[in-house]
Design an enzyme around this catalytic site. Structure first.
Site, mmCIF file in Angstrom:
data_model
loop_
_atom_site.group_PDB
_atom_site.id
_atom_site.type_symbol
_atom_site.label_atom_id
_atom_site.label_comp_id
_atom_site.label_asym_id
_atom_site.label_seq_id
_atom_site.Cartn_x
_atom_site.Cartn_y
_atom_site.Cartn_z
ATOM 1 N N LYS A 185 -7.626 12.542 71.479
ATOM 2 C CA LYS A 185 -7.925 13.651 72.384
ATOM 3 C C LYS A 185 -6.948 14.775 72.038
ATOM 4 O O LYS A 185 -5.788 14.766 72.441
ATOM 5 C CB LYS A 185 -7.753 13.190 73.834
ATOM 6 C CG LYS A 185 -7.686 14.307 74.885
ATOM 7 C CD LYS A 185 -8.927 15.148 74.971
ATOM 8 C CE LYS A 185 -8.841 16.121 76.158
ATOM 9 N NZ LYS A 185 -7.748 17.136 75.996
ATOM 10 N N GLY A 238 3.460 15.284 75.650
ATOM 11 C CA GLY A 238 3.180 16.427 76.509
ATOM 12 C C GLY A 238 4.139 16.483 77.673
ATOM 13 O O GLY A 238 5.261 15.955 77.600
ATOM 14 N N GLY A 243 2.327 13.034 81.980
ATOM 15 C CA GLY A 243 2.710 11.674 81.636
ATOM 16 C C GLY A 243 2.757 10.762 82.842
ATOM 17 O O GLY A 243 2.354 9.590 82.779
ATOM 18 N N GLU A 260 6.079 10.539 74.805
ATOM 19 C CA GLU A 260 7.152 11.480 74.469
ATOM 20 C C GLU A 260 6.916 12.702 75.340
ATOM 21 O O GLU A 260 5.952 13.439 75.160
ATOM 22 C CB GLU A 260 7.117 11.814 72.984
ATOM 23 C CG GLU A 260 8.364 12.543 72.513
ATOM 24 C CD GLU A 260 8.088 13.996 72.207
ATOM 25 O OE1 GLU A 260 8.583 14.848 72.987
ATOM 26 O OE2 GLU A 260 7.396 14.285 71.225
ATOM 27 N N CYS A 294 10.142 20.255 72.279
ATOM 28 C CA CYS A 294 10.827 19.476 73.316
ATOM 29 C C CYS A 294 12.242 19.085 72.914
ATOM 30 O O CYS A 294 13.057 18.747 73.777
ATOM 31 C CB CYS A 294 10.016 18.226 73.644
ATOM 32 S SG CYS A 294 9.581 17.271 72.184
ATOM 33 N N GLU A 392 12.227 22.477 82.260
ATOM 34 C CA GLU A 392 11.845 22.798 80.886
ATOM 35 C C GLU A 392 11.017 24.086 80.872
ATOM 36 O O GLU A 392 9.983 24.179 81.532
ATOM 37 C CB GLU A 392 11.042 21.654 80.271
ATOM 38 C CG GLU A 392 10.718 21.883 78.805
ATOM 39 C CD GLU A 392 9.963 20.725 78.184
ATOM 40 O OE1 GLU A 392 10.246 20.392 77.021
ATOM 41 O OE2 GLU A 392 9.083 20.158 78.860
#
Length: 487
Positions: A185, A238, A243, A260, A294, A392
């Protein structure tokens, strides 16, 4: 056979290119704001059909030899190499990456990952015979044991927009090498490159159903790729929020997870550090993919003795980076992925100002005729409680905080929900390694922002679950089985 048509990109399900039931969405070049192509919108039924095709193909694919699977990956890498420039041009157009990044860090790394997992590795290891104590099923005996790694089954790979080649290849290649089948995906912002990857694998002879690509821009396709009863594992890169949602769905079906997630990397700079090296390393937050990474060292913790000097040098570094068209050779900072993401990054800069941070450089939208650009921005006078320090931002924004001693630096670095990669700069290597050993992060760079591509990669805390890269990825996409017998 190509998946492109006059109306738009098609889905890849069970070895066939299929027209999407929910139409298409536009993929926009972040630099020009022009439409690059039309990406397919898979229905829930089509995603589940892809998972069913992967389930059907799993039995035969998992029984092929490691050498046969490696051959498919090697041939796919050859196809990528033959189409390297057009693949890189497409990746640049849909992601906004500079030419060097699109060629080297996107398509180049993606191709390298296919080649890396085209090297079969042992999946069996024998344990020394063990004298067992008497148990409920018989008396004491000497028992032999063999430990074998088996494929998990059907793996859903949900990929990130910040690297439409390296990230998908880093999931697909080790999963296939271990004998799994996959449902991919891709991120809706730049999915077209993943379909080119599917074409390369198809040309390399991957059997029908082993690789399936079903994209979409709504939550429907993503949810279907996770909740399908045919899916055994989800590999996701992502945001932490997404997540957490995936983990909830996986928990209901006891599905394996490899995640991750977000990062807010701390860069600790001691007063004996090589400041030129530290500035260059921290400066990658401004430049590499416009801070949409990230692992970026976005929280800079500086010992007070060199605080003002480092701020001046970082500001000077940022102010000399060319922001503009990523196709121009001297461009260092390209656009962020979308107008919505540009607005999000800018809102954080404004929030920082309102919270009391001082904007040393940046903070204004670059004056360019088109594109979603954010100026490299440096914020000082920051405190640990500010949202710009804690959350973030995922853009070319760096925040700076002072510290007095080693203990305070470690405390500030660990005062975060995230723990992906931190960094330490010091002329005292023993101190740098001592500090690194105390940081709650999945990885630590000592006097560098470089990575060893065989070292395990993943995060502590809300930065993820599990480890991949190198041999660790083969572990991640496998289950451990033990076989014991009387010795």
């Amino acid at each position: 056979m190509t998946g492109s048509s006059s109306t738009g990109q098609r889905l890849f399900i069970g070895g066939a290119w299929v027209t999407p039931e929910h139409g298409f969405h536009e993929v926009v070049d972040p630099a020009t704001e022009k439409v690059v192509g039309l990406a397919p919108e898979a229905s829930r039924a089509q995603v589940h059909a892809a998972a069913a095709a992967a389930r059907e193909a799993f039995g035969s694919w998992s029984r092929t030899s490691a050498e046969e699977r490696a051959g498919v990956l090697a041939r796919a890498a050859d196809v990528v190499q033959r189409n390297f420039v057009p693949y890189a041009d497409l990746a640049q157009a849909e992601s906004g990456a500079t030419t060097g990044t699109a060629r080297g860090m996107q398509v180049g790394v993606g191709m390298a990952r296919f080649r890396r997992y085209a090297r079969p590795e042992p999946v069996e290891s024998a344990l020394p015979p063990q004298i067992n104590e008497a148990g409920p099923f018989g008396g004491a005996a000497v028992m032999g044991a063999l430990v074998v790694r088996r494929p998990v089954g059907v793996v859903t790979c949900i990929t990130s927009y910040n690297n439409p080649w390296a990230n998908p290849a880093g999931k697909i290649a080790p999963a296939l090498a271990m004998g799994n089948t996959v449902v991919v995906k891709p991120a809706p912002q730049d999915p077209l490159s993943v379909y080119r990857m599917a074409e390369a694998l198809e040309a390399a002879g991957v059997p029908p159903g082993v690789v399936n690509v079903v994209g979409g821009s709504t939550a429907e396709s993503g949810e279907a790729a996770v909740d399908s009863p045919d899916v055994d594992m989800v590999s996701f890169t992502g945001s932490t929020a997404v997540g957490q949602r995936i983990a909830e769905v996986c928990g209901r079906g006891m599905k394996r997870q490899l995640m991750e997630l977000g990062g807010k990397g701390a860069a600790i700079v001691f007063d004996d550090a090589d400041l030129a090296s530290a500035v260059s390393g921290i400066g990658t937050t401004f430049s590499f993919y416009s801070g949409q990474i990230c692992t970026a060292p976005t929280r800079v913790l500086v010992q007070r003795g060199v605080h003002d000097l480092l701020v001046r040098q970082l500001a000077d570094y940022a102010s000399h980076l060319k922001v503009g068209d990523p196709r121009e050779r001297d461009t260092v900072v390209g656009p962020v992925i979308s107008a919505a993401h540009r607005d999000r990054v800018e809102s954080y800069v404004e929030l920082g100002r309102k919270e009391g941070a001082r904007i040393v450089t940046g903070g204004e939208r670059p004056s360019l005729p088109s594109g979603f650009y954010v100026a490299p921005t440096l914020l000082t006078d920051c405190t640990p409680d500010m949202r710009v320090v804690r959350e973030e931002i995922f853009g070319p924004v760096v925040v700076v905080l002072p510290f007095d001693d080693e203990e305070e630096a470690i405390a500030l670095a660990d005062d975060s929900d995230y723990g992906l990669i931190d960094y330490v700069w010091s002329g005292d290597v023993a101190r740098a390694f001592r500090v690194a050993g105390r940081l709650r992060a999945g990885g630590v760079g000592v006097n560098t922002v470089g990575r060893n591509m065989e070292a395990p990669f993943g995060g502590f805390k809300k930065s993820g679950v599990g480890r991949d890269v190198g041999s660790y990825a083969l572990h991640a996409y496998s289950e451990t089985q033990s076989i014991v017998w009387p010795g």
